[in-house]
Every structure is written in C-alpha cells, then in structure tokens.
Design an enzyme around this catalytic site. Structure first.
Site, PDB file in Angstrom:
ATOM      1  CG  ASP A 171      -2.006   1.017   0.852  1.00 63.95           C
ATOM      2  OD1 ASP A 171      -3.168   0.792   0.371  1.00 63.95           O
ATOM      3  OD2 ASP A 171      -1.686   2.245   1.435  1.00 63.95           O
ATOM      4  CB  CYS A 213     -15.786  -2.577  -5.413  1.00 63.83           C
ATOM      5  SG  CYS A 213     -14.671  -1.464  -4.745  1.00 63.83           S
TER       6      CYS A 213
END
Length: 447
Positions: free
Chosen positions: A286, A386
């Site tokens: 990340d 998503c």
C-alpha cells in the site's frame, strides 16, 4: 444542555450536516456513537436515519422542493432536519407521524431561533395538508428515475447505454435495499461449521452464503461484537469480494503479490491458503504507511502474520524492489470509483462523475503494466474492482491485452459456478444479481 442534544434524531441531523460538507458517513457515525452513551435501539435509529437520508437524498429533496422556495439557502442543519423528518415519515413505518413532527419541531426550537421553529412547523404542516408531489409529475424520464431511486442522471444514462434499460433499472432499484451483514470464515483458524455454531450460541441468526463457500450472512444480531470476531475466526467481508482470491488458484508454496492490499481483507484470505513451511508468502503493498500498519494488524488478528509481508510501496513502482518473474500469482484489486458499493456507502453516488472513471482507468492500467513483468511465466494475475462501469473493467482489460500479447484472458472461475451460462470470460457481479456488492473479476495468464 437540553435533552434534545442527545437524541438519535438530533445526532443524525448533526452528522448529516457535516457529511454534506465532505465528512465520511461511517467516520461521523463512529465518532457520535463513541461520544454519546446510547443503547442499541438508539444506535440503530441513528444509523438508519443517517444512511437512509443519504441513500434517498434526491427523492427527499424532490419532495421538499414545493414547500421550500430556496432549500439550498437554508442553514445546513435546518435542511437536514427537514429531510430527516421526511425520511422518518415516509420510510420508517414504526414511528408515528406525530412523534416525528413533534421532535423535529422541538429540535428546531432548541437549536434555532423562534423564526426557524415557526418555519419548520409551517413546512411540516403544509406537507401534511397538501401531500407530497408524485414522481409521475416529472416529464423527463431520466429525471423521473433519478428522483424515484435517488440516483444521479449521468449514472442512469451510462448504465442504460452499457447494460440496457431493464438491467439498469433493476440495478438502481436494488441499491436502495439494505446491505447484508456478510462474513468470511478464516480457514487458517476455523471452519464454516464452527463459526456458525459459535455465532448461533451467541444468539445470532446465521445462514450460508449462496455466493461464496466461505461466506455466512447474519440476518439477526451483530457479529462484530462476538468473541469469535475478536479471536479472528472470521472477518467482515462482502460476499462478492470473497470471490476474488479463489480466482487466483493460490497454491500453498506460492509467492503472491497483493498490489493494492489495504485494509488486508483479501491479503488474509490469500495467506490462509499458504503454507509458510513450503515457502508460501504474500507481499501486501500500500502507498500509505498507516494503511500498511492496518494490513499488519488484520493479519495478526487473523493469525496469518507469519505469511504476510506488509510493505509501503506504490504498486506502479514495484520493479524498484522486485525482480522480473518474482511472483507465482498477482492480485490487482485496483483503486476504483467504488460504484458497486452504493448500497453500503450511499454517498458515493453523489460524489462521482464519469470523468472519475476515465481518470482511474489510467491508474489501473499503469498498475497492471508495472506489475506484469514480475509475474512468472504460466502465472495468474487477477484484476478486480468494486465498480460496475465498463470503463474501469472490460475496457481496462481490453487495453491491457492489446499492449501485452504475452498475456491471455482466462475464464474467471467460481466455486459455486456462478453465471455459468455467461459468454464473457470475465465475471461481472451486479448489485441486483445476488444483493451483494457490485464486483468485476478478470483472470490473466502469462504465456
């Protein structure tokens, strides 16, 4: 301090006024719940009102418009007070209209001056006498759908163009239904049967997911408050999201790259399939240090920290730290517009524009292009989002394959054989299909 300050209705109005100014709904709710002592019933009402007003905002504003000449010139809290009164009146059947109006007027009296109290009282009584406007009074069909389902016109038009009118309306209608409380069992620690028994013994009502073999749906009770949750026997994860990792076909000794990993839900799902003694490891990236720490915390809670290497790194710079053909599997759960999450995060529908998807497409392609050389020949790279727009899904895969002939698209597998009759090799889960989040999954094999 007046007792009005601590009621769920006033706290909801306070939260909504801040959310309109850019605060995240879940953060505002958590802060209010932590600051005020409320029983479970009041927390449920507060949560219902905040998410309900956000979810139905365009509908509520349509109903309010005939009674307030310039609603956007009102103080934010007064506007949110009227919208929340409308929401309770129209959507919460168990609360009498009289109770809604009386407390709304009381809040206006305590928080505002006498003129605001008279204004709010007048608007409520006029709405009661005249009735609310009907949707069929809206001539433009897209504006009518927008007001009916509280969905922006641009998204209605884009979904119709991509999927057809019938599918578009089924999707937008489904997004105003409540989100399911879904869990994924941690196979590194437990089984579906054991978690079901533990939650049932705690008084919860649980049923198996129809989408994921590791999924459970809680229909009554709060799973996050249980000992099984604290011990890491399961994690909260949408049923659609649980389909991504199985598509990777991870083997126990694989070295896996999770390129956009925070907060670590899919990382821990990968790690549960790995055997550290066989060399299994997932490198979880990340770009933000605080999110890397969160990945580590989630891995520890799920008892898979020995298989997770949480690393602060922009996935677009992966080749600065990792050699070519370094990984057996790569997951790119890409940053996206999140439009598949509108049932769970209703404010997304008002924050995004089509240009956001086009901008994100460039980032998504850049990540895929950067990590592709680090995949071994014969390895699988799974791309997921998503969102439900093809600009971030099918278009990204088509552009990537056009520039990378060393990759081939494979049919995305599911253990429950979902959408077995589809013609596309990729898998698109829309919010109306199973009342889960919208998701897109594509599997790419390096030749």
């Amino acid at each position: 301090m007046s007792t009005v300050d601590n009621t769920p209705r006033w706290l909801a109005v306070a939260a909504l006024a801040k959310i309109k100014n850019g605060a995240y709904s879940n953060l505002q709710l958590n802060q209010l719940i932590n600051e005020h002592r409320m029983d479970r019933r009041d927390i449920n009402l507060l949560t219902n009102m905040v998410y309900g007003v956000i979810q139905h905002r365009l509908t509520l504003e349509f109903w309010l418009k005939p009674f307030v000449r310039h609603p956007h010139q009102l103080d934010p809290w007064v506007r949110e007070l009227l919208l929340s009164a409308l929401y309770q009146w129209q959507y919460l059947d168990k609360i009498p209209q009289r109770a809604v109006f009386n407390e709304t007027i009381e809040i206006a009296k305590v928080k505002g001056h006498p003129g605001i109290r008279r204004f709010v009282t007048g608007v409520l009584h006029q709405m009661d006498r005249s009735g609310l406007p009907a949707f069929d009074t809206i001539e433009d069909p897209d504006e009518r759908l927008s007001a009916t389902y509280s969905m922006p016109v641009w998204l209605i038009q884009e979904l119709r163009q991509q999927l057809g009118a019938t599918k578009m309306e089924a999707i937008i209608a489904s997004l105003n239904q409540p989100a399911k409380q879904s869990l994924r069992v941690n196979t590194a620690l437990s089984t579906v049967s054991d978690v079901t028994t533990a939650l049932t013994n705690d008084g919860l009502t649980v049923e198996p997911s129809q989408i994921s073999p590791l999924g459970l749906v809680v229909t009554d009770g709060q799973a996050i408050n249980t000992e099984a949750m604290r011990y890491g026997m399961f994690t909260v994860q949408d049923e659609s999201a649980q389909l991504v990792v199985p598509a990777l076909n991870v083997q126990p000794g694989d070295r896996v790259l999770d390129a956009c990993a925070a907060p670590g839900g899919k990382t821990t799902q990968i790690a549960a399939q790995l055997d550290v003694d066989a060399g299994g490891e997932v490198v979880a990236l990340d770009i933000h240090a605080n999110k890397v720490r969160l990945i580590g915390q989630n891995a520890a809670r799920m008892h898979v920290a020995d298989r997770v290497a949480a690393t602060e790194l922009d996935a677009r710079k992966v080749q600065t730290q990792f050699d070519d053909e370094n990984f057996d599997r790569i997951l790119v759960d890409a940053p996206c517009s999140g439009l598949g999450l509108m049932r769970r995060k209703p404010e997304i529908r008002y924050e995004k524009q089509l240009q956001d998807s086009l901008n994100l497409q460039k980032i998504q392609l850049a990540i895929l292009t950067a990590v592709a050389p680090t995949l071994k020949k014969g390895g699988i790279m799974t791309y997921s989002t998503c969102t439900i727009l093809q600009q971030e899904n099918q278009d990204v895969i088509a552009k990537f394959l056009a520039d990378h002939p060393e990759f081939e698209l494979q049919t995305t597998p599911t253990e429950q054989d979902l959408k077995a009759d589809r013609t596309d090799k990729t898998l698109s889960i829309y919010p109306d299909d199973y009342l889960s989040d919208g998701f897109f999954i594509a599997c790419l094999r390096k030749k």
